[in-house]
Design a protein around this motif. Structure first.
Motif, PDB file in Angstrom:
ATOM      1  N   LYS A  95       0.722  -1.304   0.009  1.00  0.00           N
ATOM      2  CA  LYS A  95       0.018   0.002   0.061  1.00  0.00           C
ATOM      3  C   LYS A  95       0.792   1.309  -0.072  1.00  0.00           C
ATOM      4  N   ARG A 120     -10.350  -1.598  -8.366  1.00  0.00           N
ATOM      5  CA  ARG A 120      -9.760  -2.217  -7.142  1.00  0.00           C
ATOM      6  C   ARG A 120      -8.624  -2.364  -6.898  1.00  0.00           C
ATOM      7  N   ARG A 151      -7.064  -0.772  -3.401  1.00  0.00           N
ATOM      8  CA  ARG A 151      -6.415  -1.564  -2.567  1.00  0.00           C
ATOM      9  C   ARG A 151      -4.824  -0.620  -2.220  1.00  0.00           C
ATOM     10  N   GLY A 206      -5.257   1.994   0.020  1.00  0.00           N
ATOM     11  CA  GLY A 206      -5.683   1.612   1.626  1.00  0.00           C
ATOM     12  C   GLY A 206      -7.208   1.735   1.927  1.00  0.00           C
ATOM     13  N   PHE A 207      -8.096   1.585   1.030  1.00  0.00           N
ATOM     14  CA  PHE A 207      -9.288   1.387   1.074  1.00  0.00           C
ATOM     15  C   PHE A 207      -9.780   0.410   1.667  1.00  0.00           C
ATOM     16  N   GLU A 208     -10.731   0.199   2.591  1.00  0.00           N
ATOM     17  CA  GLU A 208     -11.575  -0.672   3.060  1.00  0.00           C
ATOM     18  C   GLU A 208     -11.790  -1.794   2.227  1.00  0.00           C
ATOM     19  N   SER A 209     -11.918  -3.105   2.622  1.00  0.00           N
ATOM     20  CA  SER A 209     -12.394  -4.208   1.865  1.00  0.00           C
ATOM     21  C   SER A 209     -13.795  -4.077   1.424  1.00  0.00           C
ATOM     22  N   SER A 210     -14.640  -3.589   2.329  1.00  0.00           N
ATOM     23  CA  SER A 210     -16.070  -3.266   1.837  1.00  0.00           C
ATOM     24  C   SER A 210     -16.153  -1.911   0.705  1.00  0.00           C
ATOM     25  N   THR A 211     -15.328  -1.155   0.722  1.00  0.00           N
ATOM     26  CA  THR A 211     -15.457  -0.124  -0.169  1.00  0.00           C
ATOM     27  C   THR A 211     -15.041  -0.798  -1.569  1.00  0.00           C
ATOM     28  N   GLU A 233     -15.583  -3.643  -2.204  1.00  0.00           N
ATOM     29  CA  GLU A 233     -16.711  -4.484  -2.987  1.00  0.00           C
ATOM     30  C   GLU A 233     -17.821  -3.273  -3.674  1.00  0.00           C
ATOM     31  N   ARG A 276     -10.841  10.296  -3.164  1.00  0.00           N
ATOM     32  CA  ARG A 276     -11.416   9.381  -4.084  1.00  0.00           C
ATOM     33  C   ARG A 276     -11.456   9.996  -5.601  1.00  0.00           C
TER      34      ARG A 276
END
Length: 1019
Positions: free
Chosen positions: A201, A411, A415, A418-423, A425, A459
């Motif tokens: 990251k 994606r 990643r 450092g975005f969250e895994s839910s983000t 998805e 973003r």
């Protein structure tokens, strides 16, 4: 002074650059570049770079960045191909590094391959006087340069020591700069790419950052300003690059040779094989066969392709001897009598009016293209045979590159940010699942994506970077079919690297491999051939007279009835709803009808299917534009279906040779206005010369133009229709082996599996439950029924089922109880994870205990296994556990029916023992339709069905009222039910998944699918 670029790393060097070729060309032209060098770490992307620069009149230079292990140290250098000798040595150096997986080239190899090369030593903090001296000894001052770099125009401290030392050795100094992105603004996107390559990251403290932020493509002004005190360095750079001249202008075809004794020529040997083969193939050899064979052989000899046909027939012969199922033919090669005589194809071209010129055209010299289908499970055996016969150095597979698609790049960058895994998805869900969609298109189409991007600065940054990296090569893999066979060692022609199964892989993808003149052959794995192979094995098991594919007659009433009914689940090419509908319309009465359906069922031509059907069934008159068309279009009822028909029309109407006719067909299909008019004049004049009127000739030409895009190669349609027909025959005559083989290849696709099992029920084929004593790994035939395979149980691994079946074969009797099974499997394999799915599926019902009891006893049985058989190597009681005494079952009450069925659904994907709707149907005592019957009916009628709710989809109408679409299922299938607002309001509290409902309503067919517009009935 010319603008030149000594080191451009392109995006073809995966994840090491953001420079894509198209953007690079635009920038080089804008900067008025005169020369540029590609210097990737492999020779990826080299050929397109050379050709594109040449096209733009920019001098292309081929280089390679490598590390060399010298006597004193290892160092990084760039080696440039000064001439074609140097280029060939670059191929060898790159191939040597990649096939031996070396990070550094040994000095002795550099000495061996130095001819035709120029080396550039880049002076940086790792500068070594000893290293330069060693390189000078290898290359000499005329072929060695030193590069000095000035990031952002800043002089480096080491220049003070480097310059006098290098000048003392008389080694020229060049102005050096490495480019990894095009504009300065691309620096951050490259930094993200660099993090991506490291799989870290951006926030990672251990992340290796780019050594500087000026890897952009310099302008002429930047070159001049940064090296204003050393213009002679710029001149040296220019001289160095302009001294490199590699040429690919001459196209060479590297045709491999078939090994024969010196006394036998390939031409004579091919003739003999064809003559012998034709006698075996054709019972009554008429003069037309002899004439056609001699004509084809003459063309093949003229093109010098004899060895190619001999090579193909040889590996086909091996495949047949090894009992590897091969396809009847593929593409235009099925139109060759030579290929048929050599047993390469199984299609008699004279029988079906196939034209050799569609395959090899003497008036348009191209390499032959014989693509072969093999059973996909054994395709690699044939490739291994070819590699062993011709030598590992001469055979390779072809590389292919995967790129960062819209979803993948979104994606991956998220990643790295450092975005969250839910983000991550959520981002995936914002991008429409449409093949080939770009991020820009996704942004325009998806409001959620736009809202997501616009809410935060991070973003916006993420999206900008994702746009910049989209489409870059991400990973390398192996082409699904392509094999290269060369008459000379591959490293003389193409760079290679290690592949799979001990077979090399080219560093260039298919187009570049063909462009350089190497012969590519496609060895395709066809799943349907594997299915046919399994069906035949099941049919012929313990059978004295074996059924062979060649024994299947092409006229069989039972098969034709099956096709006319559209009963084609599992039948190659014919199982889509649209294809079934086409079969029902056309009602095939001969093999040629299947060929026509396969050719017509494509966007555009499928519009002719209703017309074909009406004319075939005598419901509409067959009309021909001109009498000359009747013998050509008679078999397709006056409709042009095949490319070969277009060629025949041009031949008959205007006297074209078939070679000319094929060129006409190709030209006309491009729809270029100038070409269309030119060809019209040509066609009409020739037709008038043969006695036709201008009006008639022009009318027929218009017909050719209209159908040039519609026409399908008849050779391919015939070959693939043979597979379709063979599978239909096997389904019609041997349904149990057919479904059994199909089920085994469908494991993992639950929807397809369920569909097949429902269809089998309709046909009265019994599917026996899984059994620990009787089930094999895959589905098997047992006394006219199909036994469920262990592999199809969810949660059961392939290695476990292999072990179980292997143990079962070793022991003579059956396991008496779960403890015997535990002891035999040992604690290694007898685990809750492995055994619980078997119990839930009913595979341990053989022990005559309730499934509730077996599940309750599972943990004690696991402990028992650990005690008596802790490992596969140790047996505490040497096979006699009586000394210890077994544990006892923990007796439990039977599961309620619904619990038992839900467990079955969980591991088998369906309610196996009995569908929950069955008992309700029985209790109702009135006429209830099976969902299957409702689905199959094309009429609209009033129906009453009982179904288990699988899914509830609630929506609002334009008026704001709530309504719902239900998916309900009984033991025969599932169907959609529409509940309008009034009905929904009454019953919305009952609409829960797994509830059983009675639906009354009207069946309606829309877009080929049946649904029910209904209401719920309270009971």
């Amino acid at each position: 002074m010319e603008t030149v670029y000594p080191q451009i790393v392109t995006s073809a060097d995966m994840l090491k650059s953001t420079i894509q070729l198209e953007q690079l060309i635009q920038k080089l032209k804008k900067n008025n570049a005169k020369a540029a060098a590609i210097t990737n770490s492999k020779l990826y992307g080299m050929l397109p770079f050379w050709h594109e620069l040449k096209k733009q009149k920019i001098h292309p230079v081929i280089g390679l960045s490598i590390r060399v292990q010298l006597d004193t140290q290892s160092c990084s250098i760039i080696i440039y191909a000064k001439n074609n000798d140097g280029y060939e040595n670059l191929l060898k150096i790159s191939s040597s590094l990649e096939t031996r997986e070396l990070s550094e080239l040994p000095k002795k190899w550099l000495q061996a391959y130095k001819k035709g090369l120029i080396a550039l030593y880049k002076c940086d903090q790792h500068f070594s006087q000893e290293g330069i001296v060693e390189l000078n000894e290898i290359f000499g001052v005329s072929n060695l340069y030193v590069g000095i770099e000035r990031p952002n125009g800043i002089k480096q401290e080491m220049e003070k020591t480097v310059i006098p030392f290098v000048e003392q050795l008389s080694i020229p100094i060049t102005a050096f700069h490495m480019s990894r992105y095009i504009e300065k603004e691309d620096a951050f996107a490259f930094e993200v790419l660099h993090a991506m390559e490291q799989s870290v990251k951006m926030s990672d403290a251990n992340r290796l950052k780019p050594s500087n932020d000026s890897y952009h493509l310099l302008t002429n002004e930047e070159w001049v300003n940064w090296f204003s005190d050393a213009p002679h360095w710029l001149k040296n750079t220019e001289v160095m690059l302009n001294s490199c001249h590699v040429s690919f202008e001459k196209t060479t075809h590297y045709m491999p040779k078939f090994p024969l004794p010196p006394s036998i020529s390939a031409k004579d040997y091919l003739h003999k094989l064809c003559e012998d083969g034709l006698k075996l193939r054709v019972n009554n050899i008429t003069p037309s066969y002899i004439e056609r064979l001699n004509y084809e052989l003459q063309i093949i000899s003229k093109m010098q392709y004899e060895d190619y046909f001999l090579i193909v027939q040889d590996f086909m012969k091996f495949a047949k001897q090894a009992e590897i199922l091969t396809g009847p033919g593929r593409g235009s090669s099925a139109s060759s009598l030579v290929a048929y005589s050599l047993f390469i194809t199984n299609v008699d071209p004279l029988k079906y009016g196939l034209l050799f010129e569609r395959f090899l055209n003497p008036e348009r010299i191209t390499l032959p293209d014989i693509d072969i289908d093999f059973a996909d499970s054994k395709r690699m055996e044939v490739i291994q045979y070819v590699a062993e016969k011709y030598g590992k150095q001469y055979v390779s597979q072809i590389i292919t590159f995967g790129t960062l698609s819209a979803k993948a790049v979104a994606r991956e960058v998220a990643r790295v940010f450092g975005f969250e895994s839910s983000t991550l998805e959520a981002i995936s869900s914002f991008i429409p699942s449409k093949p080939g969609i770009s991020l820009k298109e996704a942004y325009d189409q998806s409001q959620k994506l736009r809202e997501f991007v616009q809410t935060e600065e991070i973003r916006k940054k993420w999206f900008q970077v994702a746009l910049a990296l989209e489409g870059l090569p991400r990973n390398a893999s192996t082409h699904a079919a392509g094999i290269v066979l060369s008459p000379v060692p591959l490293v003389d022609v193409v760079p290679i690297q290690n592949g799979h199964d001990d077979i090399f892989l080219t560093q260039w993808p298919m187009n570049e491999v063909e462009q350089i003149g190497l012969l590519k052959m496609d060895f395709l794995g066809l799943r349907n051939l594997t299915i046919i192979e399994r069906i035949l094995n099941l049919i012929n098991y313990n059978r004295s007279s074996k059924l062979l594919l060649e024994d299947i007659p092409l006229i069989d009433e039972q098969t034709l009835i099956l096709l006319q009914n559209g009963d084609t689940t599992g039948v190659f090419q014919l199982e889509s709803p649209g294809m079934r509908n086409a079969l029902k319309q056309i009602k095939p009465t001969k093999f040629e009808d299947i060929v026509a359906v396969n050719a017509l069922y494509r966007p555009g031509p499928m519009e002719s299917i209703p017309l074909y059907a009406k004319r075939k069934l005598g419901q509409q008159a067959v009309i021909y534009e001109h009498p000359v068309l009747e013998p050509i279009l008679n078999e397709t009822y006056g409709i042009i279906v095949y490319q070969e028909q277009i060629m025949q029309i041009a031949s008959q109407m205007a006297g074209f040779t078939f070679g000319e006719a094929d060129l006409l067909r190709r030209a006309v299909s491009k729809k270029n206005r100038d070409i269309l008019q030119k060809e019209r004049t040509h066609f009409v004049q020739k037709a008038i010369h043969l006695g036709h009127t201008e009006e008639a000739a022009s009318s027929v030409y218009d017909l050719i133009v209209r159908f040039a895009d519609y026409g399908f190669p008849k050779s391919h349609a015939v070959a693939y229709s043979i597979i379709s027909y063979q599978m239909a025959y096997l389904k019609a005559h041997f349904p149990v082996p057919f479904y059994c083989a199909l089920l085994s290849t469908t494991a993992g696709n639950q929807e397809k599996l369920n569909h097949l099992l429902i269809e089998m029920k309709q046909k009265g084929i019994t599917v026996l439950p899984p059994s620990i004593h009787k089930s094999n790994i895959y589905f098997s035939v047992e006394n006219g029924s199909v036994r469920f395979g262990l592999q199809a149980i969810k949660g059961v691994t392939h290695s476990f089922t292999q072990k179980l079946v292997e143990l079962r074969k070793k022991q003579s009797g059956k396991w008496n109880d779960i403890f015997d099974l535990a002891s035999d499997l040992t604690a290694i394999h007898f685990t809750r994870k492995n055994i619980e799915p078997l119990i839930k599926a009913g595979a341990l019902d053989d022990f005559k205990e309730e499934r509730s009891t077996l599940l309750a006893t599972l943990d004690p049985a696991v402990k028992y296994a650990k005690l008596v058989s802790p490992t596969e190597d140790s047996d505490l009681f040497e096979g006699d556990n009586i000394h210890f005494g077994k544990s006892k079952y923990i007796k439990m009450d039977p599961f309620p029916l619904m619990t038992k069925l839900q467990f079955e659904k969980e591991v088998l994907g369906q309610y196996f023992s009995e569908h929950p709707t069955v008992s309700m149907k029985k209790s109702m005592g009135e006429k209830i339709e099976n969902i299957w019957d409702v689905q199959q009916s094309i009429k609209e009628w009033k129906v009453k069905v009982v179904g288990l709710i699988q899914e509830v989809k609630k929506i609002r109408t334009k008026k704001g009222e709530s309504m719902a679409f239900l998916t309900i299922q009984d033991e025969t299938g599932s169907i959609s039910v529409t509940l309008f607002p009034e009905e929904y309001a009454k019953f919305n509290s009952l609409l829960e998944e797994l509830s059983i409902v009675v639906v009354e309503g009207k069946s309606e067919r829309r877009n080929g699918r049946t649904q029910i517009l209904g209401k719920l009935v309270l009971r």
